[in-house]
Design an enzyme around this catalytic site. Structure first.
Site, short mmCIF file in Angstrom:
data_model
loop_
_atom_site.label_atom_id
_atom_site.label_comp_id
_atom_site.label_asym_id
_atom_site.label_seq_id
_atom_site.Cartn_x
_atom_site.Cartn_y
_atom_site.Cartn_z
N MET A 198 26.85 43.48 123.20
CA MET A 198 25.87 42.40 123.00
C MET A 198 25.88 41.30 124.18
SD MET A 198 27.13 39.85 120.06
CE MET A 198 25.97 38.89 120.13
N HIS A 234 33.08 47.14 114.94
CA HIS A 234 31.67 46.19 115.09
C HIS A 234 31.42 46.94 116.30
CE1 HIS A 234 34.12 43.28 112.66
NE2 HIS A 234 35.06 43.58 113.30
N THR A 235 29.94 47.66 116.08
CA THR A 235 29.44 48.39 117.18
C THR A 235 28.90 47.29 118.31
OG1 THR A 235 27.34 48.72 115.87
CG2 THR A 235 28.84 50.32 115.73
N CYS A 236 28.39 46.13 117.63
CA CYS A 236 27.94 45.30 118.76
C CYS A 236 28.74 44.65 119.63
CB CYS A 236 27.31 44.13 118.17
SG CYS A 236 25.93 44.36 117.05
N PHE A 237 30.09 44.60 119.47
CA PHE A 237 30.97 44.38 120.22
C PHE A 237 32.16 45.52 120.68
CE2 PHE A 237 30.38 40.10 119.46
CZ PHE A 237 29.93 40.01 117.96
#
Length: 657
Positions: free
Chosen positions: A600, A622-625
């Protein structure tokens, strides 16, 4: 008042303009002579550096006060420094020559009344004629000699060798791509050389201005085809001989591919000499502008989808929006889920679509013999909305390419060629149907009578339980194939299977794809590079992942981290892909490796965080991180059990730690 401004104002009067152009041409000729002298001086210094470099490589010891080192003292080259440490100041005459040529180009094009006489690159017959009056051949020869010596210093050419063995490439989907992408099997620079090449940048840009006019000249009436062909060959020869140096220059200054060296992207015969990463950077820059313009006009593209009906919901959402709206920044939400899309949900959205587009229930695609690649289904009409779905799939693939998302979707080589506007060949049939390809090869390699074949220019079609004979040429079923015509027969039967039998499907797919991606932009790639652009690297390099991993709460030497990497190296290919899907939202590796893993906040490397809470708990991501929360475990076996459970059960939804 600036000289350029004064020149432009005076040029508004036709007589003044003609005098100014003639005078500038004379100035350019004089500056060319000055540049030759300067480059000869540089060449002498480089020759001394080459001699020193060769003696060093042979193990000779050279004293610091020897005649050889004193000869090259002004190059700031030392036996104990790398070859790229040679430092040369830029010649003012070369820079002036470049500016004069740029001014000539501007004046000729700015006051041309008939726009129809301009070539696609903006050159006018008047400008071409002025350049034809200049004699700069000796300058280009001297420039080539200097760059050859730089290549020797950098270990990419021998003293008697110039790397120009790819001159026969046609710029389409040549066999050169088999040599690997990003120069994997080609010679590599031993040192960072961009700074040294920059010394010659004004002369290189001047070379491109003069020698790319042949592209326009070939389209101009009354031009000399021989001169145009000669210039084009000189341009391709120069690019082929200096491809590694030019790619290094473009990596250090990507904007050159839009300015002084834009002919490298515009000229089909020059494109094969650009490395894939250079092409990709240029492509990303072009599509980023289009996306920013669309976002300013239409805002973000927000989609609220049902997880169990992503394909259908996305289809109906896309079908009611135009291409400009679809170029906006994508924001995905799954109904009844709390996930906020900071990149992870968008990746998951494309991963689901990449799987569903090949769902047999939609009858859109059929797998090849190896089951790894797909091509349009000639019987897709069993789906009443098949062409609308093909257009939707084209839009999805185009949207993923433009936004930089990778799809776990691999098409046949022939479809990639259609996307690039390249006609497939019979060799492309090998990946679709190996047995059929072998039969075609037998036809080409043996006498038809010897193998007992009696063929006509027709083929059999078996659709929906019915057989029918289709003519490949008018009345083909009654025209026999002979030894003289069998090559044409093979081409026609392959064209039928790879193009004509699925013409409507391809047309609908390309219509959607080209709505998102300009065909002129995508055509810079080869078919293999396009597959890589869409699907990413096929192998997951755990060593590269380990090298680009950050730790929070753990240290690389900790026992748990050692267990973790032991487990990762032991996983199967599908398990590695599932793990990558679990922690990043995508099973594909970034094109430049894990060092460019996107999160992100832009580039965000994979990280392992020490999870708080009870020991032995299930790990989370945490796929966004691109982050993995790793609890403490009692043994390596327990950790592996928990990891396999997590990637098999936790990869289908948005998880929270």
């Amino acid at each position: 008042m600036k000289v350029n401004t004064l020149t432009r104002r005076l040029s508004r009067i036709e007589y003044n303009r003609e005098c100014i152009l003639d005078e500038l041409a004379l100035v350019a000729q004089g500056l060319g002579a000055d540049s030759i002298r300067d480059l000869k001086s540089v060449s002498i210094r480089l020759s001394a550096a080459v001699s020193l470099h060769q003696q060093k490589s042979r193990g000779f010891q050279i004293e610091g006060d020897s005649p050889l080192t004193s000869t090259i003292s002004d190059t700031r080259y030392s036996p104990n420094t790398p070859s790229s440490a040679v430092s040369l100041s830029t010649s003012s005459s070369e820079l002036k020559l470049l500016r004069v040529l740029q001014t000539l180009h501007s004046l000729c094009n700015e006051y041309t009344q008939d726009e129809a006489t301009k070539g696609d690159d903006g050159n006018t017959p008047e400008f071409i004629a002025l350049l034809r009056s200049l004699d700069l051949e000796a300058l280009w020869d001297q420039l080539a000699e200097c760059l050859r010596k730089v290549s020797i210093l950098e270990g990419v050419a021998q003293d008697d060798e110039v790397d120009d063995n790819e001159l026969e490439s046609d710029g389409n989907d040549s066999d050169a791509e088999k040599d690997g992408l990003e120069g994997k099997n080609s010679k590599k620079l031993q040192n960072s050389v961009a700074g040294l090449i920059t010394r010659f940048l004004p002369a290189i840009e001047a070379f491109f201005i003069v020698n790319t006019v042949s592209i326009s000249e070939e389209r101009t009436r009354g031009s000399s085809h021989e001169n145009a062909s000669q210039d084009k060959n000189r341009l391709v020869q120069f690019v082929a001989s200096n491809k590694i140096l030019l790619n290094a220059l473009l990596r250090s200054n990507p904007h050159l591919l839009e300015k002084g060296l834009k002919a490298l992207a515009q000229t089909p015969k020059c494109r094969p000499f650009l490395d894939f990463d250079v092409k990709r950077q240029w492509f990303k820059t072009q599509v980023r502008r289009l996306r920013q313009q669309a976002s300013r006009r239409h805002g973000s593209l927000r989609l609220s989808l049902r997880r169990k009906h992503v394909f259908e919901d996305a289809f109906h959402a896309f079908i009611h929006r135009n291409a400009e709206e679809l170029r906006g920044r994508l924001h995905i939400t799954f109904q009844n889920e709390e996930g906020v899309d900071a990149g992870g949900l968008s990746r998951e959205f494309f991963a689901i679509l990449a799987k569903e587009m090949f769902n047999p229930n939609y009858a859109l695609f059929m797998s090849t013999e190896d089951g790894c690649t797909f091509q349009p289904n000639p019987n897709s009409s069993i789906n009443p909305d098949d062409l609308r779905y093909f257009r939707f799939v084209g839009r999805i693939v185009g949207k993923a390419v433009v936004d930089g998302f990778l799809l776990d979707a691999h098409f046949t080589r022939s479809l990639y060629k259609h996307m690039l506007g390249i006609k497939p060949t019979h060799q492309d049939m090998q990946a679709i149907d190996p047995d059929y390809y072998k039969n075609l090869q037998m036809i080409l390699q043996h006498n038809l009578e010897d193998i007992g074949l009696e063929l006509t220019f027709s083929t059999e079609d078996h659709s929906f339980g019915r057989s029918q004979t289709l003519d490949l040429i008018p009345n083909g079923r009654n025209i026999s194939v002979t030894e003289e015509t069998k090559a044409r027969y093979v081409d026609l039967v392959c064209e039928h299977r790879m193009t004509m039998a699925i013409e409507k499907q391809i047309k609908a797919y390309l219509e959607g794809f080209y709505e998102m991606v300009d065909p002129d932009l995508i055509s810079i790639f080869t078919a293999k590079e396009l597959e890589l652009l869409i699907s990413g690297m096929p192998e997951i390099d755990i060593d590269d992942l380990k090298k680009n991993t950050e730790y929070n709460g753990y240290r690389p030497a900790d026992r748990e981290i050692g267990w973790f990497w032991n487990i990762m190296f032991s996983l199967s290919r599908s398990e590695k892909a599932a793990f990558l899907q679990f922690v990043t939202g995508s099973s594909k590796v970034p094109l430049a490796g894990f060092s460019e893993l996107q999160g992100m906040r832009g580039v965000q490397k994979f990280s392992i965080n020490k999870a708080s809470g009870s020991a032995g708990a299930l790990m989370s991501a945490h796929t966004c991180f691109n982050a993995l929360d790793l609890p403490v475990y009692k043994s390596e076996d327990e950790m592996k059990e928990k990891l396999l459970y997590a990637i098999s059960e936790g990869g289908g939804g948005f998880l929270f730690a």
